[in-house]
Motif scaffolding. Structure first.
Motif, PDB file in Angstrom:
ATOM      1  N   ASN A 121      -6.518   2.661  -3.143  1.00 34.61           N
ATOM      2  CA  ASN A 121      -6.894   3.580  -4.216  1.00 34.61           C
ATOM      3  C   ASN A 121      -6.171   3.204  -5.510  1.00 34.61           C
ATOM      4  N   PHE A 122      -4.897   2.882  -5.415  1.00 35.83           N
ATOM      5  CA  PHE A 122      -4.111   2.479  -6.586  1.00 35.83           C
ATOM      6  C   PHE A 122      -4.671   1.189  -7.194  1.00 35.83           C
ATOM      7  N   ILE A 123      -4.930   0.194  -6.357  1.00 37.75           N
ATOM      8  CA  ILE A 123      -5.425  -1.096  -6.845  1.00 37.75           C
ATOM      9  C   ILE A 123      -6.812  -0.964  -7.464  1.00 37.75           C
ATOM     10  N   ILE A 124      -7.699  -0.239  -6.802  1.00 38.18           N
ATOM     11  CA  ILE A 124      -9.070  -0.085  -7.317  1.00 38.18           C
ATOM     12  C   ILE A 124      -9.054   0.732  -8.603  1.00 38.18           C
ATOM     13  N   THR A 125      -8.207   1.754  -8.693  1.00 33.70           N
ATOM     14  CA  THR A 125      -8.111   2.558  -9.921  1.00 33.70           C
ATOM     15  C   THR A 125      -7.662   1.685 -11.091  1.00 33.70           C
ATOM     16  N   ARG A 126      -6.727   0.793 -10.869  1.00 32.51           N
ATOM     17  CA  ARG A 126      -6.243  -0.097 -11.941  1.00 32.51           C
ATOM     18  C   ARG A 126      -7.351  -1.023 -12.424  1.00 32.51           C
TER      19      ARG A 126
END
Length: 129
Positions: A121-126
């Motif tokens: 979720n963190f990587i895709i949000t970035r």
């Protein structure tokens, strides 16, 4: 912070706090052998699932209140989580069947999935920022 975000955080935090408190207590009580009735031992062992499900329901409701972009991010993160968890558990299962590694308790799968979901979720949000 919106009203629904505040409600989500309160429900999620209380659910996870309840889970964190009940988990060691239920393991201590159910594991010491003092409970003679199997149904009661099962009930006590599964007691932490109630606040855990409450917290997970809060996550679903939180996603329902988000816009389409955030829903898409969650969908991609869940897809990555499912595929990676499937690959890791299948690989470990093959190694386990070949007796190359010790058996892995299934209790570790859910925390693994939650960790992978958070990282994905963190990587895709970035990527969308």
């Amino acid at each position: 912070m919106n009203n629904w975000q505040r409600k989500y955080l309160i429900r999620f935090i209380t659910g996870m706090a309840g889970y964190s408190i009940l988990l060691p207590l239920s393991l201590i009580v159910a594991d010491n052998g003092r409970i003679q009735q199997p149904w009661l031992a099962i009930l006590i062992a599964l007691l932490p699932i109630v606040p855990f499900l409450n917290a997970m329901t809060a996550v679903v409701q939180n996603v329902r209140h988000q816009d389409e972009l955030h829903r898409r991010i969650h969908l991609e993160a869940i897809l990555v989580t499912a595929l990676l968890t499937g690959a890791v558990t299948f690989s470990y299962g093959l190694l386990e069947a070949s007796e190359l590694v010790p058996p892995l308790p299934t209790v570790f799968i859910a925390p693994f999935m939650i960790a992978v979901w958070g990282i994905a979720n963190f990587i895709i949000t970035r990527r969308y920022d």
